[in-house]
Scaffold this motif. Structure first.
Motif, PDB file in Angstrom:
ATOM      1  N   TRP A  57       0.852  -1.177   0.000  1.00  0.00           N
ATOM      2  CA  TRP A  57       0.000   0.000   0.000  1.00  0.00           C
ATOM      3  C   TRP A  57       0.897   1.238   0.000  1.00  0.00           C
ATOM      4  O   TRP A  57       1.801   1.351   0.820  1.00  0.00           O
ATOM      5  CB  TRP A  57      -0.906   0.006   1.225  1.00  0.00           C
ATOM      6  CG  TRP A  57      -1.683   1.279   1.397  1.00  0.00           C
ATOM      7  CD1 TRP A  57      -1.505   2.222   2.379  1.00  0.00           C
ATOM      8  CD2 TRP A  57      -2.745   1.762   0.565  1.00  0.00           C
ATOM      9  NE1 TRP A  57      -2.405   3.248   2.210  1.00  0.00           N
ATOM     10  CE2 TRP A  57      -3.183   2.993   1.104  1.00  0.00           C
ATOM     11  CE3 TRP A  57      -3.375   1.280  -0.577  1.00  0.00           C
ATOM     12  CZ2 TRP A  57      -4.216   3.737   0.537  1.00  0.00           C
ATOM     13  CZ3 TRP A  57      -4.401   2.025  -1.135  1.00  0.00           C
ATOM     14  CH2 TRP A  57      -4.808   3.235  -0.590  1.00  0.00           C
ATOM     15  N   SER A  95       0.261   7.952  -2.640  1.00  0.00           N
ATOM     16  CA  SER A  95      -0.604   7.912  -3.834  1.00  0.00           C
ATOM     17  C   SER A  95      -1.976   7.328  -3.540  1.00  0.00           C
ATOM     18  O   SER A  95      -2.880   7.401  -4.370  1.00  0.00           O
ATOM     19  CB  SER A  95       0.080   7.102  -4.939  1.00  0.00           C
ATOM     20  OG  SER A  95       0.152   5.734  -4.567  1.00  0.00           O
ATOM     21  N   LYS A  96      -2.135   6.705  -2.367  1.00  0.00           N
ATOM     22  CA  LYS A  96      -3.399   6.027  -1.997  1.00  0.00           C
ATOM     23  C   LYS A  96      -3.741   4.925  -3.002  1.00  0.00           C
ATOM     24  O   LYS A  96      -4.886   4.775  -3.426  1.00  0.00           O
ATOM     25  CB  LYS A  96      -4.567   7.013  -1.886  1.00  0.00           C
ATOM     26  CG  LYS A  96      -4.319   8.155  -0.948  1.00  0.00           C
ATOM     27  CD  LYS A  96      -4.301   7.684   0.490  1.00  0.00           C
ATOM     28  CE  LYS A  96      -4.090   8.852   1.439  1.00  0.00           C
ATOM     29  NZ  LYS A  96      -3.496   8.466   2.700  1.00  0.00           N
ATOM     30  N   LYS A  97      -2.701   4.184  -3.391  1.00  0.00           N
ATOM     31  CA  LYS A  97      -2.896   3.077  -4.334  1.00  0.00           C
ATOM     32  C   LYS A  97      -2.080   1.874  -3.861  1.00  0.00           C
ATOM     33  O   LYS A  97      -1.115   2.021  -3.109  1.00  0.00           O
ATOM     34  CB  LYS A  97      -2.386   3.471  -5.733  1.00  0.00           C
ATOM     35  CG  LYS A  97      -3.179   4.563  -6.410  1.00  0.00           C
ATOM     36  CD  LYS A  97      -2.502   4.969  -7.709  1.00  0.00           C
ATOM     37  CE  LYS A  97      -3.160   6.208  -8.265  1.00  0.00           C
ATOM     38  NZ  LYS A  97      -2.338   6.869  -9.284  1.00  0.00           N
ATOM     39  N   TYR A 130      -0.223  -0.944 -10.818  1.00  0.00           N
ATOM     40  CA  TYR A 130      -0.921  -0.156  -9.795  1.00  0.00           C
ATOM     41  C   TYR A 130      -2.376  -0.565  -9.740  1.00  0.00           C
ATOM     42  O   TYR A 130      -2.989  -0.918 -10.763  1.00  0.00           O
ATOM     43  CB  TYR A 130      -0.837   1.341 -10.114  1.00  0.00           C
ATOM     44  CG  TYR A 130       0.443   1.986  -9.621  1.00  0.00           C
ATOM     45  CD1 TYR A 130       0.523   2.523  -8.344  1.00  0.00           C
ATOM     46  CD2 TYR A 130       1.567   2.052 -10.443  1.00  0.00           C
ATOM     47  CE1 TYR A 130       1.701   3.103  -7.881  1.00  0.00           C
ATOM     48  CE2 TYR A 130       2.745   2.626  -9.995  1.00  0.00           C
ATOM     49  CZ  TYR A 130       2.801   3.144  -8.711  1.00  0.00           C
ATOM     50  OH  TYR A 130       3.965   3.712  -8.263  1.00  0.00           O
ATOM     51  N   PHE A 131      -2.931  -0.514  -8.527  1.00  0.00           N
ATOM     52  CA  PHE A 131      -4.335  -0.851  -8.283  1.00  0.00           C
ATOM     53  C   PHE A 131      -4.928   0.253  -7.410  1.00  0.00           C
ATOM     54  O   PHE A 131      -4.236   0.831  -6.563  1.00  0.00           O
ATOM     55  CB  PHE A 131      -4.437  -2.207  -7.566  1.00  0.00           C
ATOM     56  CG  PHE A 131      -3.722  -3.325  -8.280  1.00  0.00           C
ATOM     57  CD1 PHE A 131      -4.384  -4.106  -9.212  1.00  0.00           C
ATOM     58  CD2 PHE A 131      -2.368  -3.582  -8.035  1.00  0.00           C
ATOM     59  CE1 PHE A 131      -3.727  -5.139  -9.883  1.00  0.00           C
ATOM     60  CE2 PHE A 131      -1.698  -4.603  -8.699  1.00  0.00           C
ATOM     61  CZ  PHE A 131      -2.379  -5.377  -9.628  1.00  0.00           C
ATOM     62  N   SER A 132      -6.225   0.510  -7.625  1.00  0.00           N
ATOM     63  CA  SER A 132      -6.886   1.551  -6.832  1.00  0.00           C
ATOM     64  C   SER A 132      -7.023   1.104  -5.379  1.00  0.00           C
ATOM     65  O   SER A 132      -6.721  -0.043  -5.038  1.00  0.00           O
ATOM     66  CB  SER A 132      -8.275   1.831  -7.405  1.00  0.00           C
ATOM     67  OG  SER A 132      -9.153   0.768  -7.061  1.00  0.00           O
ATOM     68  N   ASP A 133      -7.534   1.987  -4.539  1.00  0.00           N
ATOM     69  CA  ASP A 133      -7.722   1.632  -3.124  1.00  0.00           C
ATOM     70  C   ASP A 133      -8.845   0.610  -2.931  1.00  0.00           C
ATOM     71  O   ASP A 133      -9.053   0.139  -1.823  1.00  0.00           O
ATOM     72  CB  ASP A 133      -7.951   2.888  -2.278  1.00  0.00           C
ATOM     73  CG  ASP A 133      -9.286   3.541  -2.569  1.00  0.00           C
ATOM     74  OD1 ASP A 133      -9.874   3.301  -3.652  1.00  0.00           O
ATOM     75  OD2 ASP A 133      -9.766   4.306  -1.703  1.00  0.00           O
ATOM     76  N   LYS A 134      -9.544   0.262  -4.020  1.00  0.00           N
ATOM     77  CA  LYS A 134     -10.552  -0.820  -3.980  1.00  0.00           C
ATOM     78  C   LYS A 134      -9.995  -2.109  -4.588  1.00  0.00           C
ATOM     79  O   LYS A 134     -10.703  -3.106  -4.695  1.00  0.00           O
ATOM     80  CB  LYS A 134     -11.786  -0.438  -4.805  1.00  0.00           C
ATOM     81  CG  LYS A 134     -12.634   0.639  -4.243  1.00  0.00           C
ATOM     82  CD  LYS A 134     -13.809   0.843  -5.195  1.00  0.00           C
ATOM     83  CE  LYS A 134     -14.626   2.032  -4.781  1.00  0.00           C
ATOM     84  NZ  LYS A 134     -15.617   2.387  -5.819  1.00  0.00           N
ATOM     85  N   GLU A 152      -8.917  -2.250  -7.854  1.00  0.00           N
ATOM     86  CA  GLU A 152      -9.127  -2.291  -9.306  1.00  0.00           C
ATOM     87  C   GLU A 152      -7.816  -2.031 -10.035  1.00  0.00           C
ATOM     88  O   GLU A 152      -7.053  -1.140  -9.649  1.00  0.00           O
ATOM     89  CB  GLU A 152     -10.140  -1.219  -9.720  1.00  0.00           C
ATOM     90  CG  GLU A 152     -11.505  -1.423  -9.091  1.00  0.00           C
ATOM     91  CD  GLU A 152     -12.350  -0.149  -9.085  1.00  0.00           C
ATOM     92  OE1 GLU A 152     -13.579  -0.293  -9.095  1.00  0.00           O
ATOM     93  OE2 GLU A 152     -11.784   0.956  -9.068  1.00  0.00           O
ATOM     94  N   LEU A 199      -5.231  -0.508 -12.393  1.00  0.00           N
ATOM     95  CA  LEU A 199      -5.099   0.815 -13.001  1.00  0.00           C
ATOM     96  C   LEU A 199      -4.102   0.788 -14.153  1.00  0.00           C
ATOM     97  O   LEU A 199      -4.456   1.089 -15.286  1.00  0.00           O
ATOM     98  CB  LEU A 199      -4.665   1.841 -11.947  1.00  0.00           C
ATOM     99  CG  LEU A 199      -5.635   2.056 -10.774  1.00  0.00           C
ATOM    100  CD1 LEU A 199      -5.018   2.969  -9.727  1.00  0.00           C
ATOM    101  CD2 LEU A 199      -6.959   2.616 -11.266  1.00  0.00           C
ATOM    102  N   ASP A 228      -8.023  -7.187 -11.715  1.00  0.00           N
ATOM    103  CA  ASP A 228      -8.045  -6.596 -10.379  1.00  0.00           C
ATOM    104  C   ASP A 228      -7.424  -7.546  -9.362  1.00  0.00           C
ATOM    105  O   ASP A 228      -7.267  -8.742  -9.617  1.00  0.00           O
ATOM    106  CB  ASP A 228      -9.493  -6.318  -9.945  1.00  0.00           C
ATOM    107  CG  ASP A 228     -10.217  -5.363 -10.896  1.00  0.00           C
ATOM    108  OD1 ASP A 228      -9.531  -4.662 -11.674  1.00  0.00           O
ATOM    109  OD2 ASP A 228     -11.462  -5.334 -10.852  1.00  0.00           O
TER     110      ASP A 228
END
Ligand code: FES
Length: 159
Positions: A112, A116-118, A127-131, A133, A135, A142
């Motif tokens: 984490w 970048s909150k990713k 890279y993946f979102s904070d959920k 997903e 990116l 995902d």
């Protein structure tokens, strides 16, 4: 010992020695068949203690950032059984969704990134979102999400 008795003993020994390789081959063949079946059967290479594993107390899971948790899972592969620590991320800001920490590209552990909150996979920069997903980067999907439930005040995931 008489000559006839010696003949009988030799005949018995010959019979035994001629049958022995067949018996040995039978045992070896049965063992190899069983080993092949166990190693090729997908059911034997998953968690041996399949079911619901506790991730933590629901009362202690809160905040705006993913929380990394470690659970122990007993895995069976072929003849061996091992206990492995599996790292997961709980997302209190997304209904306590629980994500695998294993990158879907080639299996590196993700981290984490606070700034970048990713989620980042440092191996090849996916890279993946904070959920969770996808990116950017070579990962094609995902992060894996676990099925969850709350039972007796504990957050559990299905392994
Ligand atoms: S293993 Fe994660 S991007 Fe390659």
């Amino acid at each position: 010992m008489k000559k006839e008795e010696n003949e009988v003993i030799r005949a018995d020994r010959r019979t035994f020695l001629s049958i022995l390789p067949i018996g040995v081959l039978g045992v070896v063949g049965a063992s190899m068949t069983l080993a092949a079946k166990r190693s090729l059967d997908p059911e034997t290479t998953v968690a041996a203690d399949e079911g619901w594993k506790t991730v933590g107390d629901i009362a202690e899971i809160a905040g705006d950032e993913p929380i990394e948790k470690t659970i122990s899972v007993t895995c069976r592969s072929g003849w061996s059984k091992t206990v492995e620590d599996v790292s997961v991320y709980v997302l209190p800001h997304h209904d306590n969704k629980v994500l695998s920490s294993v990158c879907p590209h080639e299996g590196c552990p993700i981290v984490w990134e606070d700034e970048s909150k990713k989620f980042l996979c440092p191996c090849h920069d996916s890279y993946f979102s904070d959920k969770g997903e996808r990116l950017t980067g070579p990962a094609k999907r995902d992060l894996t999400e676990y099925e969850t439930r709350v039972e007796d005040g504990k957050l559990k995931i299905k392994v």
